[in-house]
Design a protein around this motif. Structure first.
Motif, PDB file in Angstrom:
ATOM      1  N   ILE A  37      12.884  -1.567  -9.030  1.00  0.00           N
ATOM      2  CA  ILE A  37      11.617  -0.913  -8.711  1.00  0.00           C
ATOM      3  C   ILE A  37      11.849   0.148  -7.643  1.00  0.00           C
ATOM      4  CG2 ILE A  37      10.193  -2.885  -9.352  1.00  0.00           C
ATOM      5  CD1 ILE A  37       9.790  -3.391  -6.332  1.00  0.00           C
ATOM      6  N   SER A  38      10.957   1.094  -7.586  1.00  0.00           N
ATOM      7  CA  SER A  38      11.018   2.176  -6.616  1.00  0.00           C
ATOM      8  C   SER A  38      10.939   1.621  -5.188  1.00  0.00           C
ATOM      9  CB  SER A  38       9.849   3.127  -6.864  1.00  0.00           C
ATOM     10  OG  SER A  38       9.579   3.931  -5.754  1.00  0.00           O
ATOM     11  N   SER A  39      11.614   2.285  -4.276  1.00  0.00           N
ATOM     12  CA  SER A  39      11.542   1.863  -2.866  1.00  0.00           C
ATOM     13  C   SER A  39      10.119   2.008  -2.328  1.00  0.00           C
ATOM     14  CB  SER A  39      12.524   2.656  -2.011  1.00  0.00           C
ATOM     15  OG  SER A  39      12.209   4.032  -2.048  1.00  0.00           O
ATOM     16  N   TYR A  40       9.363   2.973  -2.845  1.00  0.00           N
ATOM     17  CA  TYR A  40       7.967   3.113  -2.446  1.00  0.00           C
ATOM     18  C   TYR A  40       7.199   1.830  -2.767  1.00  0.00           C
ATOM     19  CZ  TYR A  40       8.374   8.251  -1.948  1.00  0.00           C
ATOM     20  OH  TYR A  40       8.697   9.509  -1.567  1.00  0.00           O
ATOM     21  N   ILE A  41       7.410   1.311  -3.966  1.00  0.00           N
ATOM     22  CA  ILE A  41       6.696   0.105  -4.397  1.00  0.00           C
ATOM     23  C   ILE A  41       7.173  -1.099  -3.609  1.00  0.00           C
ATOM     24  CG2 ILE A  41       6.278  -1.453  -6.339  1.00  0.00           C
ATOM     25  CD1 ILE A  41       6.463   1.054  -8.126  1.00  0.00           C
ATOM     26  N   ARG A  42       8.490  -1.199  -3.395  1.00  0.00           N
ATOM     27  CA  ARG A  42       9.031  -2.324  -2.621  1.00  0.00           C
ATOM     28  C   ARG A  42       8.414  -2.349  -1.227  1.00  0.00           C
ATOM     29  NH1 ARG A  42      12.766  -4.227   0.910  1.00  0.00           N
ATOM     30  NH2 ARG A  42      13.885  -6.098   0.283  1.00  0.00           N
ATOM     31  N   ASN A  43       8.387  -1.200  -0.564  1.00  0.00           N
ATOM     32  CA  ASN A  43       7.811  -1.121   0.785  1.00  0.00           C
ATOM     33  C   ASN A  43       6.321  -1.446   0.769  1.00  0.00           C
ATOM     34  OD1 ASN A  43      10.282  -0.431   1.871  1.00  0.00           O
ATOM     35  ND2 ASN A  43       9.900   1.769   1.735  1.00  0.00           N
ATOM     36  N   TYR A  44       5.618  -0.984  -0.261  1.00  0.00           N
ATOM     37  CA  TYR A  44       4.190  -1.266  -0.389  1.00  0.00           C
ATOM     38  C   TYR A  44       3.959  -2.772  -0.531  1.00  0.00           C
ATOM     39  CZ  TYR A  44      -0.350  -1.675  -2.726  1.00  0.00           C
ATOM     40  OH  TYR A  44      -1.620  -2.046  -3.073  1.00  0.00           O
ATOM     41  N   LEU A  45       4.730  -3.420  -1.404  1.00  0.00           N
ATOM     42  CA  LEU A  45       4.569  -4.854  -1.634  1.00  0.00           C
ATOM     43  C   LEU A  45       4.937  -5.668  -0.396  1.00  0.00           C
ATOM     44  CD1 LEU A  45       5.917  -5.127  -5.284  1.00  0.00           C
ATOM     45  CD2 LEU A  45       3.534  -5.219  -4.516  1.00  0.00           C
ATOM     46  N   LEU A  46       5.991  -5.259   0.313  1.00  0.00           N
ATOM     47  CA  LEU A  46       6.362  -5.948   1.554  1.00  0.00           C
ATOM     48  C   LEU A  46       5.251  -5.840   2.594  1.00  0.00           C
ATOM     49  CD1 LEU A  46      10.132  -5.016   1.922  1.00  0.00           C
ATOM     50  CD2 LEU A  46       9.191  -7.310   1.701  1.00  0.00           C
ATOM     51  N   GLU A  47       4.683  -4.655   2.687  1.00  0.00           N
ATOM     52  CA  GLU A  47       3.597  -4.453   3.656  1.00  0.00           C
ATOM     53  C   GLU A  47       2.391  -5.314   3.297  1.00  0.00           C
ATOM     54  OE1 GLU A  47       0.693  -0.834   4.938  1.00  0.00           O
ATOM     55  OE2 GLU A  47       2.814  -0.341   4.663  1.00  0.00           O
ATOM     56  N   LYS A  48       2.058  -5.362   2.006  1.00  0.00           N
ATOM     57  CA  LYS A  48       0.923  -6.180   1.557  1.00  0.00           C
ATOM     58  C   LYS A  48       1.159  -7.668   1.818  1.00  0.00           C
ATOM     59  CE  LYS A  48      -2.297  -4.697  -0.744  1.00  0.00           C
ATOM     60  NZ  LYS A  48      -3.634  -4.438  -0.289  1.00  0.00           N
ATOM     61  N   ALA A  49       2.439  -8.113   1.737  1.00  0.00           N
ATOM     62  CA  ALA A  49       2.783  -9.525   1.956  1.00  0.00           C
ATOM     63  C   ALA A  49       3.097  -9.798   3.424  1.00  0.00           C
ATOM     64  CB  ALA A  49       3.976  -9.917   1.086  1.00  0.00           C
ATOM     65  N   ASN A  50       2.789  -8.824   4.284  1.00  0.00           N
ATOM     66  CA  ASN A  50       3.025  -8.965   5.725  1.00  0.00           C
ATOM     67  C   ASN A  50       4.507  -9.230   6.033  1.00  0.00           C
ATOM     68  OD1 ASN A  50       2.052  -8.751   8.289  1.00  0.00           O
ATOM     69  ND2 ASN A  50       1.577 -10.926   8.482  1.00  0.00           N
ATOM     70  N   TYR A  51       5.367  -8.617   5.248  1.00  0.00           N
ATOM     71  CA  TYR A  51       6.831  -8.704   5.414  1.00  0.00           C
ATOM     72  C   TYR A  51       7.327 -10.145   5.413  1.00  0.00           C
ATOM     73  CZ  TYR A  51       6.401  -3.770   6.292  1.00  0.00           C
ATOM     74  OH  TYR A  51       6.104  -2.443   6.153  1.00  0.00           O
ATOM     75  N   GLN A  52       6.765 -10.950   4.501  1.00  0.00           N
ATOM     76  CA  GLN A  52       7.166 -12.351   4.338  1.00  0.00           C
ATOM     77  C   GLN A  52       7.394 -12.623   2.854  1.00  0.00           C
ATOM     78  OE1 GLN A  52       3.903 -14.612   5.896  1.00  0.00           O
ATOM     79  NE2 GLN A  52       4.503 -14.312   8.012  1.00  0.00           N
ATOM     80  N   TRP A  81       1.015   4.499  -9.370  1.00  0.00           N
ATOM     81  CA  TRP A  81       1.545   3.230  -9.876  1.00  0.00           C
ATOM     82  C   TRP A  81       0.409   2.221 -10.092  1.00  0.00           C
ATOM     83  CZ3 TRP A  81       2.214  -1.494  -6.924  1.00  0.00           C
ATOM     84  CH2 TRP A  81       2.891  -2.501  -7.627  1.00  0.00           C
ATOM     85  N   LEU A  82      -0.483   2.123  -9.121  1.00  0.00           N
ATOM     86  CA  LEU A  82      -1.603   1.183  -9.241  1.00  0.00           C
ATOM     87  C   LEU A  82      -2.534   1.541 -10.399  1.00  0.00           C
ATOM     88  CD1 LEU A  82      -2.483   0.620  -5.467  1.00  0.00           C
ATOM     89  CD2 LEU A  82      -1.393  -1.012  -7.030  1.00  0.00           C
ATOM     90  N   SER A  83      -2.666   2.824 -10.689  1.00  0.00           N
ATOM     91  CA  SER A  83      -3.538   3.242 -11.788  1.00  0.00           C
ATOM     92  C   SER A  83      -2.818   3.220 -13.132  1.00  0.00           C
ATOM     93  CB  SER A  83      -4.099   4.643 -11.515  1.00  0.00           C
ATOM     94  OG  SER A  83      -3.060   5.599 -11.568  1.00  0.00           O
ATOM     95  N   GLY A  84      -1.508   2.913 -13.134  1.00  0.00           N
ATOM     96  CA  GLY A  84      -0.750   2.806 -14.379  1.00  0.00           C
ATOM     97  C   GLY A  84      -0.166   4.104 -14.882  1.00  0.00           C
ATOM     98  N   LYS A  85      -0.229   5.158 -14.088  1.00  0.00           N
ATOM     99  CA  LYS A  85       0.307   6.456 -14.518  1.00  0.00           C
ATOM    100  C   LYS A  85       1.834   6.496 -14.479  1.00  0.00           C
ATOM    101  CE  LYS A  85      -3.803   8.985 -13.142  1.00  0.00           C
ATOM    102  NZ  LYS A  85      -4.390   9.920 -12.186  1.00  0.00           N
ATOM    103  N   VAL A  86       2.439   5.723 -13.582  1.00  0.00           N
ATOM    104  CA  VAL A  86       3.905   5.630 -13.514  1.00  0.00           C
ATOM    105  C   VAL A  86       4.288   4.151 -13.558  1.00  0.00           C
ATOM    106  CG1 VAL A  86       4.275   7.791 -12.233  1.00  0.00           C
ATOM    107  CG2 VAL A  86       3.934   5.687 -10.979  1.00  0.00           C
ATOM    108  N   SER A  87       5.483   3.874 -14.090  1.00  0.00           N
ATOM    109  CA  SER A  87       5.909   2.476 -14.247  1.00  0.00           C
ATOM    110  C   SER A  87       6.472   1.899 -12.948  1.00  0.00           C
ATOM    111  CB  SER A  87       6.965   2.367 -15.339  1.00  0.00           C
ATOM    112  OG  SER A  87       8.176   2.970 -14.921  1.00  0.00           O
ATOM    113  N   GLY A  88       7.036   2.739 -12.112  1.00  0.00           N
ATOM    114  CA  GLY A  88       7.617   2.261 -10.857  1.00  0.00           C
ATOM    115  C   GLY A  88       9.045   1.801 -10.989  1.00  0.00           C
ATOM    116  N   GLN A  89       9.591   1.850 -12.205  1.00  0.00           N
ATOM    117  CA  GLN A  89      10.961   1.389 -12.417  1.00  0.00           C
ATOM    118  C   GLN A  89      11.942   2.542 -12.288  1.00  0.00           C
ATOM    119  OE1 GLN A  89      10.534  -0.376 -16.289  1.00  0.00           O
ATOM    120  NE2 GLN A  89      10.186  -2.402 -15.409  1.00  0.00           N
ATOM    121  N   ILE A  90      13.130   2.216 -11.790  1.00  0.00           N
ATOM    122  CA  ILE A  90      14.204   3.193 -11.667  1.00  0.00           C
ATOM    123  C   ILE A  90      15.476   2.585 -12.244  1.00  0.00           C
ATOM    124  CG2 ILE A  90      13.234   4.393  -9.674  1.00  0.00           C
ATOM    125  CD1 ILE A  90      15.132   2.820  -7.896  1.00  0.00           C
TER     126      ILE A  90
END
Length: 144
Positions: A107-122, A92-101
């Motif tokens: 968005i994919s649950s993988y991406i949602r969890n990744y973004l939450l983790e990056k934002a420190n769950y805030q 997703w980060l390299s642009g090979k997949v869109s991440g949309q479902i």
């Protein structure tokens, strides 16, 4: 039970699991169990069916695999799932997949969890971090 020191000595002599079993009066299955338990390796037999047991590491956590299955790649199903998530996020980060479902609206649950983790769950706008008891999600200011 087979003592580790005794088993190590017999393995170092280059004996097969069948030969070791005959010497200690145990079954070949028992010998294979204790060899794996003690993380020992048998030498490849000359012309026999005995194979060298390679010590492989889990692709996710690098822990030594306990399985004698040469196809094993992960130490657990959790490690397998975590590794698949890492691969998806990298794609997703390299642009090979869109991440949309769902037709491109979610968005994919993988991406949602990744973004939450990056934002420190805030919440990224107001730093709210309490989880809604009904939706089990963090409030998002941009959707309010």
């Amino acid at each position: 039970m087979v003592e580790k020191q005794k088993l190590q000595e017999l393995v170092n002599l280059g004996l097969s699991s069948r030969q070791i079993a005959e010497r200690v009066g145990k079954s070949q299955t028992t010998i294979r169990y204790w060899i794996a338990k003690y993380q020992l390796s048998l030498s490849p037999a000359k012309g026999g069916r005995q194979k060298l047991m390679l010590k492989k590491a889990c692709l996710n956590c690098s822990e030594v695999l306990q399985s004698s299955d040469c196809r094993a790649k992960y130490c657990s199903s959790l490690c397998s799932a975590q590794f698949q998530q890492k691969l998806y996020i990298e794609s997703w980060l390299s642009g090979k997949v869109s991440g949309q479902i769902s037709g491109g609206t979610l968005i994919s649950s993988y991406i949602r969890n990744y973004l939450l983790e990056k934002a420190n769950y805030q919440c990224s706008e107001c730093n709210w971090s309490k989880i809604n008891p009904f939706t089990n999600k963090i409030r998002n200011c941009s959707t309010q």
